[in-house]
Design a protein around this motif. Structure first.
Motif, short mmCIF file in Angstrom:
data_model
loop_
_atom_site.label_atom_id
_atom_site.label_comp_id
_atom_site.label_asym_id
_atom_site.label_seq_id
_atom_site.Cartn_x
_atom_site.Cartn_y
_atom_site.Cartn_z
N THR A 16 28.70 -33.13 12.24
CA THR A 16 29.57 -34.24 11.81
C THR A 16 29.57 -35.34 12.87
O THR A 16 29.96 -35.11 14.01
N VAL A 18 31.10 -38.75 14.30
CA VAL A 18 32.37 -39.48 14.20
C VAL A 18 32.33 -40.85 14.87
O VAL A 18 33.14 -41.73 14.56
N SER A 38 44.35 -44.42 11.20
CA SER A 38 44.18 -43.06 11.69
C SER A 38 42.83 -42.50 11.28
O SER A 38 42.38 -42.70 10.15
N GLY A 39 42.17 -41.83 12.23
CA GLY A 39 40.88 -41.23 11.94
C GLY A 39 39.69 -42.16 12.07
O GLY A 39 38.56 -41.78 11.74
N CYS A 40 39.90 -43.37 12.59
CA CYS A 40 38.79 -44.33 12.69
C CYS A 40 37.93 -44.10 13.93
O CYS A 40 36.85 -44.68 14.06
N GLY A 41 38.38 -43.27 14.89
CA GLY A 41 37.59 -42.96 16.07
C GLY A 41 38.02 -43.66 17.33
O GLY A 41 37.39 -43.52 18.39
N SER A 43 40.71 -43.25 19.39
CA SER A 43 41.10 -42.37 20.49
C SER A 43 39.91 -41.57 21.01
O SER A 43 39.78 -41.33 22.21
N THR A 44 39.02 -41.17 20.11
CA THR A 44 37.81 -40.45 20.52
C THR A 44 36.97 -41.31 21.44
O THR A 44 36.48 -40.85 22.48
N HIS A 192 47.27 -48.04 16.54
CA HIS A 192 47.06 -48.29 15.12
C HIS A 192 47.90 -49.47 14.66
O HIS A 192 47.80 -49.90 13.51
N ARG A 208 36.52 -48.75 12.07
CA ARG A 208 36.71 -48.03 10.80
C ARG A 208 35.63 -46.97 10.68
O ARG A 208 34.44 -47.27 10.78
N ALA A 209 36.06 -45.72 10.50
CA ALA A 209 35.15 -44.59 10.29
C ALA A 209 34.07 -44.52 11.37
O ALA A 209 32.91 -44.24 11.08
#
Length: 353
Positions: A16, A18, A38-41, A43-44, A192, A208-209
């Motif tokens: 996967t 990210v 949330s989940g857009c990457g 923080s990663t 966010h 985004r994503a």
């Protein structure tokens, strides 16, 4: 102090992916905000700069050094987390100096650095207190002070205001902006909340994503977004998007009682679909016989918001400075500033220019 450069940075968890080939340059002394849902990457990506997440491929430079696979302690960064992570049995002074003590820094030097940081953050009178005797905003200032005393090249903030109430968030935004102005360090900030992004950043990176959608100064993104996602994400309240049909080189909008928009942008052929972007700040309403009705009015003191329902079922939000709000069920005509209208391709959602 140093800038940060990311070159074709990729992050995978097994099969996967990210983070998708991110290229980004953050100049020395710049305040850069990663923003997105949330989940857009975001923080990663920040944790990859910090060394808390392994970089699958690509390169990360801090200043002239390649730190892609360096240990976090060797990168010259300091991170402030969403949670304060303070030691409850230690005083403010001890919490701020703890990292230096672990690295064997002499006591006199620790005391000097803590005093300098506490003066910047206006914590002098709280140095002997334990965290339980502090407010949420004061605790977050202590966490920031702990980062300052390390003298990092780059400060990293991972949604540091998320646990604070609305009033404290505003106060801390001002504190962080003042801190950046005073010490001039490179800062990367994840949120966010696009209001935080707009008020703090020199440069905003909209994600985004795992892809960068657009990079630019706050007002450049507001005035000149590249696509529907950026246009809708930057600005509060969000931009209104209405369906339009190209007819004779113009755009007819059924939701606005068939209003016809003239434009010089490149439009699809007649019969093609476009999205018409209208910011609430650039609209006004007047009572008139119409198929557009007021659903709800919000009065917030200096500004009010009218939530309208059109005959097509599409919703429109209008910002108003009037002290009097319209009653629910009132029919209205919507006026717009033709110079502020934006058009987007209905399929690709890219801005038509």
């Amino acid at each position: 102090m140093s800038g940060v450069a990311l070159s074709n940075v990729i992050k995978k968890y097994g099969e996967t992916q990210v983070i998708h080939g991110v290229d980004l340059t953050i100049e020395d002394g710049e305040f850069c905000v990663f923003v997105g849902p949330s989940g857009c990457g975001k923080s990663t990506l920040l944790r990859m700069v910090a060394g808390l997440e392994e970089t699958t491929s690509g390169q990360i430079n801090i200043g002239a050094r390649d730190v892609t696979h360096a240990d976090p302690s060797d990168r010259g960064v300091a991170m402030v987390f969403q949670t304060y992570a303070l030691y409850p049995h230690m005083s403010v002074e001890e919490n701020m100096g703890f990292g230096l003590r672990m690295n064997g820094v002499p006591k006199d030097e620790i005391k000097k650095k803590v005093a300098e940081a506490s003066e910047i953050l206006q914590l002098d009178q709280y140095l002997k207190r334990k965290p339980k005797a502090l407010s949420g905003g004061q605790r977050q200032r202590v966490a920031i002070g702990r980062a300052i005393v390390r003298g990092p090249e780059v400060f990293l903030f991972d949604e540091p205001l998320s646990n604070l109430d609305a009033e404290l968030r505003v106060d801390m935004r001002v504190e962080i902006a003042r801190l950046h102005k005073e010490i001039g360090a490179t800062m990367i900030y994840v949120t966010h909340d696009q209001v935080e992004a707009m008020t703090l950043a020199d440069k905003i990176v909209v994600l985004r994503a795992g892809h960068i959608e657009q990079v630019g100064a706050p007002m450049d993104l507001f005035r000149d977004p590249d696509n529907k996602f950026v246009a809708g994400f930057i600005g509060s309240p969000s931009m209104n998007f209405l369906n339009g049909v190209v007819e004779g080189g113009k755009v007819r909008v059924p939701a606005l009682d068939g209003e016809v928009f003239e434009t010089s942008v490149g439009l699809p052929a007649d019969g093609g679909d476009v999205l018409v972007g209208l910011r609430p700040q650039h609209l006004s309403v007047t009572e008139a016989k119409s198929s557009i009705t007021v659903d709800i009015s919000e009065q917030l003191g200096g500004v009010s918001y009218e939530y309208l329902t059109t005959s097509t079922g599409e919703r429109v939000v209008v910002e108003s400075k009037d002290e009097e709000v319209l009653k629910s069920g009132t029919t209205v005509k919507v006026a717009y500033n033709p110079e502020k209208v934006m058009f987007f391709d209905a399929q690709t959602e890219l801005r038509l220019r």
